[in-house]
Scaffold this motif. Sequence first.
Motif, short mmCIF file in Angstrom:
data_model
loop_
_atom_site.label_atom_id
_atom_site.label_comp_id
_atom_site.label_asym_id
_atom_site.label_seq_id
_atom_site.Cartn_x
_atom_site.Cartn_y
_atom_site.Cartn_z
N GLN A 1 0.80 -1.17 -0.21
CA GLN A 1 0.09 -0.01 -0.11
C GLN A 1 0.87 1.35 0.13
O GLN A 1 0.50 2.14 0.68
CB GLN A 1 -0.97 0.11 1.32
N SER A 2 1.95 1.29 -0.73
CA SER A 2 2.97 2.21 -0.55
C SER A 2 2.24 3.56 -1.68
O SER A 2 2.67 4.85 -1.33
CB SER A 2 4.13 2.18 -1.21
N ASN A 3 1.25 3.10 -2.36
CA ASN A 3 0.74 4.34 -3.20
C ASN A 3 -0.45 4.89 -2.39
O ASN A 3 -1.10 5.76 -3.11
CB ASN A 3 0.11 3.72 -4.47
N GLN A 4 -0.84 4.61 -1.27
CA GLN A 4 -1.84 5.09 -0.41
C GLN A 4 -1.28 6.26 0.29
O GLN A 4 -0.49 6.13 1.09
CB GLN A 4 -2.51 3.95 0.28
N LEU A 5 -1.63 7.42 0.05
CA LEU A 5 -1.10 8.55 0.77
C LEU A 5 -1.42 8.49 2.25
O LEU A 5 -0.79 8.88 3.09
CB LEU A 5 -1.72 9.87 0.01
N ILE A 6 -2.84 8.28 2.66
CA ILE A 6 -3.14 8.40 4.02
C ILE A 6 -4.18 7.15 4.33
O ILE A 6 -4.83 6.33 3.75
CB ILE A 6 -4.21 9.66 4.33
N ASN A 7 -3.46 6.59 5.57
CA ASN A 7 -4.12 5.23 6.00
C ASN A 7 -5.44 5.52 6.48
O ASN A 7 -5.55 6.25 7.56
CB ASN A 7 -3.04 4.63 7.13
#
Lengths: 385, 212
Positions: A65-71
């Motif tokens: 999930q490195s492309n996800q800006l905010i968890n």
Amino acid sequence: MSKHRRYRRALRWSLLLLALVLVLPLVPYAVAAGGTQFNTPGVELWDAVRARVQGPMRTQVEGVQSNQLINYWGDQWRLFRSQLLVPIGAVMLLAMLGIITVFYLVRGRIEIEGGRSGVLVPRFSVNQRVVHWLAATVFIVLGLTGLVLLYGRYVLVPLLGPEGFGVTASACKEMHNLFGPLFPVAILAIMFSFGRGNSFRGIDFQWFLKAGGLFGHAMADSGYYNGGQKTWFWLTVLFGIAMSVTGLILVFPNFGQGREAMAVAHVIHGVVAVGFITASLGHIYIGTLGMEGAAESMTNGYVDAAWAKEHHNLWYAEMERAGMVGVSPNTMEEVKRHDDRDFRGFGQPLGRREPLDPTVSPPNRGPTGGGISPAATPSAPKEST
Amino acid sequence: MARMKFFCDAERCIECNGCVTACKNANEVPWGINRRRVVTLNDGEPGERSLSVACMHCSDAPCQAVCPVDCFYQTEDGLVLHDKDICIGCGYCFYACPFGAPQFPSEGAFGSRGKMDKCTFCAGGPEETASAEEQRKYGANRLAEGKLPACAEMCATKALLAGDADEVADIYRERVAYRGAVGMATGWGVGYGKPGIRSNTIDLTGKAAGRD
């Protein structure tokens, strides 16, 4: 009269003028507030980011999930763990320990009322006992290491210091991860070895109504398993499956299942674990300290006839009819013979037993010398009470 | 005391990944670990924006709150650092972190997680400053040498700012004023502004007036 009218007209006009003077300067502001549009494309983007509904995201960095800006769910998960799981779990576990302590102080150890008869009845086969202790060992290792990981920060860090606890916690995590995959195997074995005879019957509800005879001295009718044991069996199966599935999701992070799946799995894992451990405290207590004559069914596989009569009267009657009361496990061969029998016969609920084969001689019914023998050597071949 | 912060100016970031490379080089992180990453929103569409993300060194850090072994600590500079000798690699900080900062090398049985690794603001760790042990476990300690994090110093467009929060805020405020987007920190379409627009800007700091 007309003078009076003129006066009123002048008043009206001056009031209107005053209102206009006050309101007119506000008009541009009102127009601006309703109608101004800034040509700023970024605003919508950052609004979307803040609302967690932004469009596609990309990154050149590979990772989970490195492309996800905010968890999205991280904070919810953190609040669940620190504000619900940790405190409520502690209350549940301590309350269960407290209830058991109070019960022990008030009721004391539940003893065999008529005293031991010295006559033995076979209860659990070698296979059942091996499976039970396999599951018990794995459960205790996983439960203790899991509790260390859940409560160590609050209980053990003050005692061992952060560095000391780091070593303990690291060992606990490795053991939890290594023993974890054994748990589904143990649960499957439990299902197959103890499933027979564990479906609920009408008498189980009567057993529940009498609270299993825990309070007072009137024992409730019970077959091979009583209502409480059946409940524990089904709890073990359901909780065991839930723990296994969520545990496997958590123990293999290399499949890249992502934070959300693992956080949800962790929530279920934590809730069920606390419930499972709480229930197991009751099981462990009543199987050892809390009841005379219960633990030996899982150690050497035999119970005293008087215990069987008191706690599992219907099963005892059935065993008596089948000629299985008063047998003694004198030799390994004998034990094996009983175990062979187990899979044909005992343990079945009432009414489903196959008729005994009269050509097969009943197991040894009297005292014979030599070999291993449990502490209470049967002195009488028949029931003596 | 100064409070260290990162800030990424999305109007300037061009997704060159220079910060990612600089970080890897300065800290010699293990293979597969990226302490910093650049995320691009609406890639290839009009109005796309990129942001460089790493540990944001939160004031009230969720990782620190949720760690079962309490291995995190905050320095006087407000940096959130952790002790790898205590960390057990459980992954809870990764679940809790809003920015996906914690990284885990895959080692041990079933590909389980090793000790967590994350951005240290190039401030090393609890080991002795500038020791080989610190370098091996946590990477560079540039702050002790009086330098800023490698990623920010390397940034070609100066999109990624690092340092004392007040100074970072001053620089960014100046930029926003220059862009003429009064009251909007982000969202003006032009990162560097147009010639001539400058005379109309309100110089909040007084620093921009003499410079060109």
